[in-house]
Design a protein around this motif. Structure first.
Motif, PDB file in Angstrom:
ATOM      1  N   LYS A 147       0.808  -1.215   0.000  1.00 57.50           N
ATOM      2  CA  LYS A 147       0.000   0.000   0.000  1.00 57.50           C
ATOM      3  C   LYS A 147       0.844   1.269   0.000  1.00 57.50           C
ATOM      4  N   ALA A 148       2.077   1.175   0.483  1.00 51.47           N
ATOM      5  CA  ALA A 148       2.928   2.348   0.571  1.00 51.47           C
ATOM      6  C   ALA A 148       3.576   2.685  -0.760  1.00 51.47           C
ATOM      7  N   LEU A 149       3.426   1.822  -1.750  1.00 48.32           N
ATOM      8  CA  LEU A 149       4.110   2.008  -3.018  1.00 48.32           C
ATOM      9  C   LEU A 149       3.145   2.387  -4.129  1.00 48.32           C
ATOM     10  N   SER A 150       3.710   2.892  -5.200  1.00 50.30           N
ATOM     11  CA  SER A 150       2.918   3.217  -6.386  1.00 50.30           C
ATOM     12  C   SER A 150       3.828   3.141  -7.588  1.00 50.30           C
ATOM     13  N   ASP A 151       3.230   3.066  -8.758  1.00 49.29           N
ATOM     14  CA  ASP A 151       3.999   3.072  -9.995  1.00 49.29           C
ATOM     15  C   ASP A 151       3.450   4.212 -10.849  1.00 49.29           C
ATOM     16  N   PRO A 152       4.307   5.107 -11.356  1.00 45.60           N
ATOM     17  CA  PRO A 152       3.825   6.279 -12.081  1.00 45.60           C
ATOM     18  C   PRO A 152       3.231   5.978 -13.445  1.00 45.60           C
ATOM     19  N   TYR A 153       3.424   4.757 -13.959  1.00 48.74           N
ATOM     20  CA  TYR A 153       2.994   4.457 -15.317  1.00 48.74           C
ATOM     21  C   TYR A 153       1.975   3.330 -15.416  1.00 48.74           C
ATOM     22  N   ARG A 154       1.644   2.712 -14.318  1.00 45.50           N
ATOM     23  CA  ARG A 154       0.744   1.546 -14.350  1.00 45.50           C
ATOM     24  C   ARG A 154      -0.336   1.678 -13.295  1.00 45.50           C
ATOM     25  N   SER A 155      -1.583   1.810 -13.738  1.00 45.04           N
ATOM     26  CA  SER A 155      -2.702   1.936 -12.815  1.00 45.04           C
ATOM     27  C   SER A 155      -2.974   0.608 -12.123  1.00 45.04           C
ATOM     28  N   PHE A 156      -3.614   0.663 -10.996  1.00 48.41           N
ATOM     29  CA  PHE A 156      -4.131  -0.499 -10.258  1.00 48.41           C
ATOM     30  C   PHE A 156      -3.066  -1.335  -9.563  1.00 48.41           C
ATOM     31  N   LEU A 157      -1.792  -1.147  -9.890  1.00 48.03           N
ATOM     32  CA  LEU A 157      -0.768  -2.110  -9.474  1.00 48.03           C
ATOM     33  C   LEU A 157      -0.766  -2.363  -7.976  1.00 48.03           C
ATOM     34  N   TYR A 158      -0.875  -1.315  -7.176  1.00 47.93           N
ATOM     35  CA  TYR A 158      -0.815  -1.497  -5.730  1.00 47.93           C
ATOM     36  C   TYR A 158      -2.102  -1.048  -5.035  1.00 47.93           C
ATOM     37  N   GLU A 159      -3.202  -0.967  -5.772  1.00 54.56           N
ATOM     38  CA  GLU A 159      -4.447  -0.475  -5.199  1.00 54.56           C
ATOM     39  C   GLU A 159      -5.168  -1.543  -4.385  1.00 54.56           C
ATOM     40  N   GLU A 160      -6.093  -1.072  -3.542  1.00 50.69           N
ATOM     41  CA  GLU A 160      -6.877  -1.971  -2.699  1.00 50.69           C
ATOM     42  C   GLU A 160      -7.677  -2.954  -3.536  1.00 50.69           C
ATOM     43  N   SER A 161      -8.062  -2.536  -4.745  1.00 51.88           N
ATOM     44  CA  SER A 161      -8.863  -3.395  -5.624  1.00 51.88           C
ATOM     45  C   SER A 161      -8.105  -4.634  -6.075  1.00 51.88           C
ATOM     46  N   GLU A 162      -6.790  -4.660  -5.864  1.00 54.51           N
ATOM     47  CA  GLU A 162      -5.978  -5.800  -6.284  1.00 54.51           C
ATOM     48  C   GLU A 162      -5.751  -6.807  -5.156  1.00 54.51           C
ATOM     49  N   LYS A 163      -6.390  -6.608  -4.017  1.00 58.45           N
ATOM     50  CA  LYS A 163      -6.089  -7.464  -2.862  1.00 58.45           C
ATOM     51  C   LYS A 163      -6.437  -8.932  -3.087  1.00 58.45           C
ATOM     52  N   ASN A 164      -7.372  -9.228  -4.003  1.00 59.56           N
ATOM     53  CA  ASN A 164      -7.738 -10.616  -4.285  1.00 59.56           C
ATOM     54  C   ASN A 164      -7.149 -11.131  -5.594  1.00 59.56           C
ATOM     55  N   THR A 165      -6.311 -10.322  -6.225  1.00 56.16           N
ATOM     56  CA  THR A 165      -5.683 -10.724  -7.478  1.00 56.16           C
ATOM     57  C   THR A 165      -4.717 -11.884  -7.257  1.00 56.16           C
ATOM     58  N   VAL A 166      -4.725 -12.834  -8.192  1.00 55.48           N
ATOM     59  CA  VAL A 166      -3.766 -13.935  -8.153  1.00 55.48           C
ATOM     60  C   VAL A 166      -2.586 -13.543  -9.045  1.00 55.48           C
ATOM     61  N   TRP A 167      -1.435 -13.286  -8.412  1.00 53.38           N
ATOM     62  CA  TRP A 167      -0.239 -12.864  -9.133  1.00 53.38           C
ATOM     63  C   TRP A 167       0.596 -14.073  -9.536  1.00 53.38           C
ATOM     64  N   ARG A 168       1.178 -14.016 -10.700  1.00 59.65           N
ATOM     65  CA  ARG A 168       1.956 -15.129 -11.241  1.00 59.65           C
ATOM     66  C   ARG A 168       3.108 -15.532 -10.320  1.00 59.65           C
ATOM     67  N   HIS A 169       3.719 -14.554  -9.684  1.00 59.20           N
ATOM     68  CA  HIS A 169       4.854 -14.846  -8.811  1.00 59.20           C
ATOM     69  C   HIS A 169       4.538 -14.580  -7.344  1.00 59.20           C
ATOM     70  N   GLY A 170       3.264 -14.546  -7.030  1.00 59.41           N
ATOM     71  CA  GLY A 170       2.849 -14.443  -5.642  1.00 59.41           C
ATOM     72  C   GLY A 170       2.600 -13.050  -5.115  1.00 59.41           C
ATOM     73  N   ALA A 171       3.042 -12.024  -5.830  1.00 65.98           N
ATOM     74  CA  ALA A 171       2.880 -10.643  -5.381  1.00 65.98           C
ATOM     75  C   ALA A 171       3.049  -9.716  -6.586  1.00 65.98           C
ATOM     76  N   PRO A 172       2.633  -8.449  -6.474  1.00 69.06           N
ATOM     77  CA  PRO A 172       2.807  -7.513  -7.590  1.00 69.06           C
ATOM     78  C   PRO A 172       4.268  -7.361  -7.983  1.00 69.06           C
ATOM     79  N   PRO A 173       4.541  -7.124  -9.265  1.00 68.74           N
ATOM     80  CA  PRO A 173       5.925  -6.953  -9.721  1.00 68.74           C
ATOM     81  C   PRO A 173       6.446  -5.560  -9.413  1.00 68.74           C
ATOM     82  N   THR A 174       7.740  -5.399  -9.470  1.00 69.24           N
ATOM     83  CA  THR A 174       8.339  -4.070  -9.380  1.00 69.24           C
ATOM     84  C   THR A 174       8.940  -3.712 -10.739  1.00 69.24           C
ATOM     85  N   TYR A 175       8.872  -2.419 -11.095  1.00 67.68           N
ATOM     86  CA  TYR A 175       9.338  -1.963 -12.397  1.00 67.68           C
ATOM     87  C   TYR A 175      10.427  -0.893 -12.267  1.00 67.68           C
ATOM     88  N   ASP A 176      11.147  -0.887 -11.163  1.00 70.44           N
ATOM     89  CA  ASP A 176      12.110   0.184 -10.915  1.00 70.44           C
ATOM     90  C   ASP A 176      13.176   0.288 -12.004  1.00 70.44           C
TER      91      ASP A 176
END
Length: 255
Positions: A15-44
């Protein structure tokens, strides 16, 4: 199409993170998302490549279209269930490359973005990369290895607005590892193309028609000397079950 993530997925403090180019990535609406690697990716890493090489300013129409496509690519590469996608109309969505067969959302998710973009509907296949011999996982492994700092993507120009958005794009990265037996060049390899994107009133994508020259992109990847001991594709490899022959590719066509 669109840049891939590099590095590890997130495991905490999402919740403390965000990505300037990708919507939804760390939003509350993603809490039930099934991620391929277990968690949202990072794009740093790839965001840094993009920032250094981009040509468009924030707030432009190009910037808006670009971020929608970046978010779609994030979903395609890192989500495992179509019902978790928020950028597309999951029932209507179709994608085609260079006038080839139209894949549904489910079919695209199974083959992966690289195989969908590199599959040929012409007689034979590109010698340097045979999409029918690669899986979702192997294709991503190949390009993450070749472009360890990321494979950045931007929209160069938008020629028409919604609901039919036509735009020119650029994909680029520094080749720092070998590709299919060819030595790395440490040079920028890029691809430029045109996409026609249809969106609905909610700006969800219903269709993508992509046009570009894969041979020019592959030429950059095969510029380095090839090892004579390298065997490109061994007999018996099953490859992608959805792209294992031109006949199977044609069977994916949806009218």
């Amino acid at each position: 199409m669109a840049d891939h993530a590099t590095g590890s997925v997130l495991t905490e403090n999402v919740k403390a993170l965000s990505d300037p180019y990708r919507s939804f990535l760390y939003e509350e609406s993603e809490k039930n998302t099934v991620w391929r690697h277990g968690a949202p990716p990072t794009y740093d890493l790839v965001n840094d490549v993009f920032q250094k090489g981009r040509t468009q300013k924030e707030g432009s129409l190009e910037y808006v279209v670009q971020n929608l496509v970046k978010t779609w690519e994030m979903e395609l590469s890192h989500k495992t269930r179509i019902e978790d996608f928020k950028t597309i109309d999951t029932e209507k969505f179709r994608i085609s490359v260079n006038g080839g067969p139209k894949l549904t959302a489910e079919q695209t998710l199974k083959v992966g973005s690289y195989n969908a973009l590199m599959a040929s509907n012409l007689p034979g296949e590109y010698e340097a990369y045979k999409a029918s011999k690669e899986t979702f996982e192997s294709s991503h492994d190949i390009f993450r290895t070749v472009f360890p700092d990321g494979f950045a993507w931007e929209v160069l120009a938008v020629y028409s607005g919604p609901p039919v958005v036509t735009f020119k794009w650029r994909h680029w990265g520094v080749m720092k590892a070998g590709f299919k037996g060819h030595a790395s060049t440490n040079e920028v390899v890029e691809s430029i193309g045109i996409t026609v994107a249809k969106v609905d009133e909610k700006l969800k994508i219903t269709e993508l028609e992509i046009y570009y020259d894969p041979t020019a992109f592959l030429a950059g990847l095969t510029k380095g000397q090839k090892s004579p001991a390298y065997s490109e594709y061994k007999a018996g490899i099953e490859g992608c079950p959805y792209l294992n022959s031109l006949n199977s590719l044609e069977s994916l066509t949806v009218s």
